[in-house]
Design a protein around this motif. Structure first.
Motif, PDB file in Angstrom:
ATOM      1  N   GLY A 174       0.807  -1.216   0.000  1.00 41.85           N
ATOM      2  CA  GLY A 174       0.000   0.000   0.000  1.00 41.85           C
ATOM      3  C   GLY A 174       0.837   1.260   0.000  1.00 41.85           C
ATOM      4  N   ILE A 175       1.648   1.444  -1.036  1.00 42.95           N
ATOM      5  CA  ILE A 175       2.547   2.596  -1.125  1.00 42.95           C
ATOM      6  C   ILE A 175       1.800   3.802  -1.668  1.00 42.95           C
ATOM      7  CG2 ILE A 175       4.634   3.530  -2.189  1.00 42.95           C
ATOM      8  CD1 ILE A 175       5.225   1.366  -0.165  1.00 42.95           C
ATOM      9  N   ASP A 176       1.890   4.918  -0.959  1.00 46.63           N
ATOM     10  CA  ASP A 176       1.400   6.218  -1.411  1.00 46.63           C
ATOM     11  C   ASP A 176       2.603   7.147  -1.542  1.00 46.63           C
ATOM     12  OD1 ASP A 176      -1.394   5.632  -1.386  1.00 46.63           O
ATOM     13  OD2 ASP A 176      -1.419   5.911   0.782  1.00 46.63           O
ATOM     14  N   MET A 177       2.760   7.751  -2.714  1.00 43.20           N
ATOM     15  CA  MET A 177       3.902   8.634  -2.915  1.00 43.20           C
ATOM     16  C   MET A 177       3.613   9.623  -4.034  1.00 43.20           C
ATOM     17  SD  MET A 177       7.843   7.669  -4.008  1.00 43.20           S
ATOM     18  CE  MET A 177       7.947   6.344  -2.804  1.00 43.20           C
ATOM     19  N   ASP A 178       3.990  10.872  -3.826  1.00 44.80           N
ATOM     20  CA  ASP A 178       3.971  11.887  -4.869  1.00 44.80           C
ATOM     21  C   ASP A 178       5.403  12.310  -5.164  1.00 44.80           C
ATOM     22  OD1 ASP A 178       1.208  11.942  -5.057  1.00 44.80           O
ATOM     23  OD2 ASP A 178       0.984  13.662  -3.716  1.00 44.80           O
ATOM     24  N   VAL A 179       5.679  12.580  -6.438  1.00 46.99           N
ATOM     25  CA  VAL A 179       6.958  13.149  -6.847  1.00 46.99           C
ATOM     26  C   VAL A 179       6.644  14.363  -7.702  1.00 46.99           C
ATOM     27  CG1 VAL A 179       9.134  12.779  -8.055  1.00 46.99           C
ATOM     28  CG2 VAL A 179       8.041  10.864  -6.851  1.00 46.99           C
ATOM     29  N   PHE A 180       7.215  15.504  -7.332  1.00 45.92           N
ATOM     30  CA  PHE A 180       6.885  16.754  -8.006  1.00 45.92           C
ATOM     31  C   PHE A 180       7.901  17.087  -9.095  1.00 45.92           C
ATOM     32  CE2 PHE A 180       4.684  16.869  -4.005  1.00 45.92           C
ATOM     33  CZ  PHE A 180       3.471  17.447  -4.327  1.00 45.92           C
ATOM     34  N   PRO A 181       7.490  17.859 -10.097  1.00 50.30           N
ATOM     35  CA  PRO A 181       8.415  18.220 -11.174  1.00 50.30           C
ATOM     36  C   PRO A 181       9.688  18.863 -10.632  1.00 50.30           C
ATOM     37  CG  PRO A 181       6.175  18.859 -11.751  1.00 50.30           C
ATOM     38  CD  PRO A 181       6.137  18.423 -10.314  1.00 50.30           C
ATOM     39  N   GLY A 182      10.829  18.375 -11.111  1.00 49.65           N
ATOM     40  CA  GLY A 182      12.108  18.909 -10.682  1.00 49.65           C
ATOM     41  C   GLY A 182      12.620  18.367  -9.367  1.00 49.65           C
ATOM     42  N   GLU A 183      11.871  17.488  -8.746  1.00 47.89           N
ATOM     43  CA  GLU A 183      12.254  16.951  -7.441  1.00 47.89           C
ATOM     44  C   GLU A 183      13.163  15.725  -7.609  1.00 47.89           C
ATOM     45  OE1 GLU A 183      10.080  15.954  -3.183  1.00 47.89           O
ATOM     46  OE2 GLU A 183       9.014  15.467  -5.022  1.00 47.89           O
ATOM     47  N   VAL A 184      14.120  15.591  -6.698  1.00 52.59           N
ATOM     48  CA  VAL A 184      14.964  14.397  -6.618  1.00 52.59           C
ATOM     49  C   VAL A 184      14.579  13.652  -5.351  1.00 52.59           C
ATOM     50  CG1 VAL A 184      17.314  13.488  -6.452  1.00 52.59           C
ATOM     51  CG2 VAL A 184      16.847  15.521  -7.855  1.00 52.59           C
ATOM     52  N   VAL A 185      14.004  12.479  -5.530  1.00 54.67           N
ATOM     53  CA  VAL A 185      13.575  11.651  -4.410  1.00 54.67           C
ATOM     54  C   VAL A 185      14.497  10.441  -4.335  1.00 54.67           C
ATOM     55  CG1 VAL A 185      11.724  10.216  -3.463  1.00 54.67           C
ATOM     56  CG2 VAL A 185      11.177  12.393  -4.571  1.00 54.67           C
ATOM     57  N   VAL A 186      15.123  10.238  -3.201  1.00 54.32           N
ATOM     58  CA  VAL A 186      15.987   9.084  -2.980  1.00 54.32           C
ATOM     59  C   VAL A 186      15.279   8.115  -2.040  1.00 54.32           C
ATOM     60  CG1 VAL A 186      18.138   8.281  -1.931  1.00 54.32           C
ATOM     61  CG2 VAL A 186      18.148  10.295  -3.414  1.00 54.32           C
ATOM     62  N   ILE A 187      15.190   6.863  -2.473  1.00 51.92           N
ATOM     63  CA  ILE A 187      14.553   5.818  -1.667  1.00 51.92           C
ATOM     64  C   ILE A 187      15.637   4.923  -1.087  1.00 51.92           C
ATOM     65  CG2 ILE A 187      12.881   3.940  -1.632  1.00 51.92           C
ATOM     66  CD1 ILE A 187      11.543   5.146  -4.068  1.00 51.92           C
ATOM     67  N   LEU A 188      15.679   4.872   0.235  1.00 51.35           N
ATOM     68  CA  LEU A 188      16.609   4.021   0.956  1.00 51.35           C
ATOM     69  C   LEU A 188      15.855   2.858   1.586  1.00 51.35           C
ATOM     70  CD1 LEU A 188      18.596   6.780   2.910  1.00 51.35           C
ATOM     71  CD2 LEU A 188      19.248   5.730   0.743  1.00 51.35           C
ATOM     72  N   GLY A 189      16.611   1.831   1.943  1.00 48.09           N
ATOM     73  CA  GLY A 189      16.001   0.707   2.639  1.00 48.09           C
ATOM     74  C   GLY A 189      16.833  -0.544   2.485  1.00 48.09           C
ATOM     75  N   PRO A 190      16.642  -1.507   3.369  1.00 42.68           N
ATOM     76  CA  PRO A 190      17.397  -2.759   3.277  1.00 42.68           C
ATOM     77  C   PRO A 190      16.971  -3.578   2.066  1.00 42.68           C
ATOM     78  CG  PRO A 190      15.705  -2.940   4.949  1.00 42.68           C
ATOM     79  CD  PRO A 190      15.694  -1.509   4.501  1.00 42.68           C
ATOM     80  N   SER A 191      17.780  -4.551   1.706  1.00 45.72           N
ATOM     81  CA  SER A 191      17.413  -5.458   0.627  1.00 45.72           C
ATOM     82  C   SER A 191      16.104  -6.161   0.982  1.00 45.72           C
ATOM     83  CB  SER A 191      18.521  -6.496   0.414  1.00 45.72           C
ATOM     84  OG  SER A 191      19.715  -5.874   0.015  1.00 45.72           O
ATOM     85  N   GLY A 192      15.222  -6.276  -0.029  1.00 42.84           N
ATOM     86  CA  GLY A 192      13.941  -6.924   0.195  1.00 42.84           C
ATOM     87  C   GLY A 192      12.856  -6.019   0.742  1.00 42.84           C
ATOM     88  N   SER A 193      13.147  -4.713   0.826  1.00 46.73           N
ATOM     89  CA  SER A 193      12.156  -3.794   1.389  1.00 46.73           C
ATOM     90  C   SER A 193      11.108  -3.358   0.376  1.00 46.73           C
ATOM     91  CB  SER A 193      12.850  -2.556   1.968  1.00 46.73           C
ATOM     92  OG  SER A 193      13.580  -1.870   0.957  1.00 46.73           O
ATOM     93  N   GLY A 194      11.328  -3.660  -0.921  1.00 53.46           N
ATOM     94  CA  GLY A 194      10.360  -3.301  -1.945  1.00 53.46           C
ATOM     95  C   GLY A 194      10.739  -2.102  -2.788  1.00 53.46           C
ATOM     96  N   LYS A 195      11.926  -1.536  -2.558  1.00 48.11           N
ATOM     97  CA  LYS A 195      12.341  -0.315  -3.262  1.00 48.11           C
ATOM     98  C   LYS A 195      12.363  -0.510  -4.772  1.00 48.11           C
ATOM     99  CE  LYS A 195      16.492  -0.269  -1.604  1.00 48.11           C
ATOM    100  NZ  LYS A 195      16.498  -1.651  -1.061  1.00 48.11           N
ATOM    101  N   SER A 196      13.125  -1.500  -5.223  1.00 46.50           N
ATOM    102  CA  SER A 196      13.278  -1.722  -6.663  1.00 46.50           C
ATOM    103  C   SER A 196      11.976  -2.171  -7.304  1.00 46.50           C
ATOM    104  CB  SER A 196      14.377  -2.756  -6.929  1.00 46.50           C
ATOM    105  OG  SER A 196      15.649  -2.241  -6.570  1.00 46.50           O
ATOM    106  N   THR A 197      11.207  -2.966  -6.583  1.00 45.94           N
ATOM    107  CA  THR A 197       9.910  -3.406  -7.116  1.00 45.94           C
ATOM    108  C   THR A 197       9.001  -2.212  -7.344  1.00 45.94           C
ATOM    109  OG1 THR A 197      10.065  -5.568  -6.034  1.00 45.94           O
ATOM    110  CG2 THR A 197       7.870  -4.808  -6.660  1.00 45.94           C
ATOM    111  N   PHE A 198       8.976  -1.289  -6.394  1.00 45.91           N
ATOM    112  CA  PHE A 198       8.138  -0.098  -6.574  1.00 45.91           C
ATOM    113  C   PHE A 198       8.618   0.718  -7.770  1.00 45.91           C
ATOM    114  CE2 PHE A 198       7.443   4.470  -5.705  1.00 45.91           C
ATOM    115  CZ  PHE A 198       6.063   4.467  -5.862  1.00 45.91           C
ATOM    116  N   LEU A 199       9.939   0.879  -7.897  1.00 53.28           N
ATOM    117  CA  LEU A 199      10.476   1.638  -9.020  1.00 53.28           C
ATOM    118  C   LEU A 199      10.044   1.003 -10.341  1.00 53.28           C
ATOM    119  CD1 LEU A 199      12.409   4.142  -8.946  1.00 53.28           C
ATOM    120  CD2 LEU A 199      14.206   2.577  -9.690  1.00 53.28           C
ATOM    121  N   ARG A 200      10.093  -0.323 -10.423  1.00 54.73           N
ATOM    122  CA  ARG A 200       9.725  -1.027 -11.643  1.00 54.73           C
ATOM    123  C   ARG A 200       8.226  -0.952 -11.904  1.00 54.73           C
ATOM    124  NH1 ARG A 200      13.538  -4.619 -13.678  1.00 54.73           N
ATOM    125  NH2 ARG A 200      11.929  -6.097 -14.324  1.00 54.73           N
TER     126      ARG A 200
END
Length: 256
Positions: free
Chosen positions: A25-51
């Motif tokens: 249940g990820i909720d996230m906004d990214v605004f024009p010109g913004e740099v958002v860095v996602i951190l987290g341990p392996s298996g936290s879902g970061k890359s899956t969300f990006l994909r």
């Protein structure tokens, strides 16, 4: 940035692989010109969300909108209907992505790698594509490598070519999936320097990384994910210097 319309709007995004619920249940906004860095341990879902943002992974629930497009689906009579592969590919034309592995075509020179999509997919003229490719090579510091073969480049150089290739489609949004994780430590800095240049130029970026220094220096916002949820987020000087959640505190302690 809060007064602008978000470029990316993710709402209640869920994704499972078998019995493993990766996104919860990820909720996230990214605004024009913004740099958002996602951190987290392996298996936290970061890359899956990006994909999921460019529909390389199919969501099980929720929605992601980039600009005015519902990624992977369209709304008809109040219901979401899955798009064809061709229409999904068309949506991806405004989203650039850089992966852990460089994925350059080994049988093409650096220049040929960069102009392939602009000519073949976006139907730009060869002259325009080459001119833009040379501009991009200058930006990533590889003006002298246009005619080189990928096998003759270092890992850092190959990743910078991959960044130039992703930029060649003139994306509105750039996604980076741990772009330095496959590099030797001494090559990491040149890739991060290129990414900082892009951030300074106002490119909208979502970056999955373990590079805390890059997050501190280049991010407008840092998000910490664990167990498929967003645990904490905020400005880098706030959350990296004074994390509130014990799980984030534990994660950051490994980098100090």
């Amino acid at each position: 940035m809060s007064t602008a319309e978000p470029l990316v709007q993710a709402r209640n995004v869920h994704k499972s692989f078998g019995d493993n619920q990766v996104l919860k249940g990820i909720d996230m906004d990214v605004f024009p010109g913004e740099v958002v860095v996602i951190l987290g341990p392996s298996g936290s879902g970061k890359s899956t969300f990006l994909r999921c943002i460019n529909h390389l992974e199919d969501m099980d629930g929720g929605s992601i909108q980039v600009g005015d497009q519902q990624i992977g689906f369209e709304l008809k009579k109040g219901k979401l209907h899955r798009l064809s592969s061709r229409r999904i590919a068309r949506q991806r034309q405004e989203i650039g992505m850089v992966f852990q592995q460089f994925n350059l075509y080994p049988h093409m020179t650096v220049l040929q790698n960069i102009i392939e999509a602009p000519i073949g997919v976006h139907k730009r003229s060869r002259k325009q594509a080459i001119a833009h490719a040379r501009e991009l090579l200058a930006i990533v510091g590889l003006s002298d490598k246009a005619d080189a073969w990928p096998r003759h480049l270092s890992g850092g150089q190959q990743q910078r070519v991959a960044i130039a290739r992703a930029l060649a489609i003139k994306p509105r949004l750039m996604l980076f999936d741990e772009p330095t994780s496959a590099l030797d430590p001494e090559l990491v800095g040149e890739v991060l320097a290129t990414m900082r240049t892009l951030a300074d130029q106002g490119l909208t970026m979502v970056v999955v990384t373990h590079e805390i220094g890059f997050a501190r220096e280049a991010a407008d916002r840092v998000i910490f994910m664990d167990g498929g949820v967003i645990v904490e987020q905020g400005a880098p000087d706030q959350v990296l210097s004074n994390p509130q959640h014990p799980r984030f505190q534990s994660f950051l302690s490994r980098f100090i």
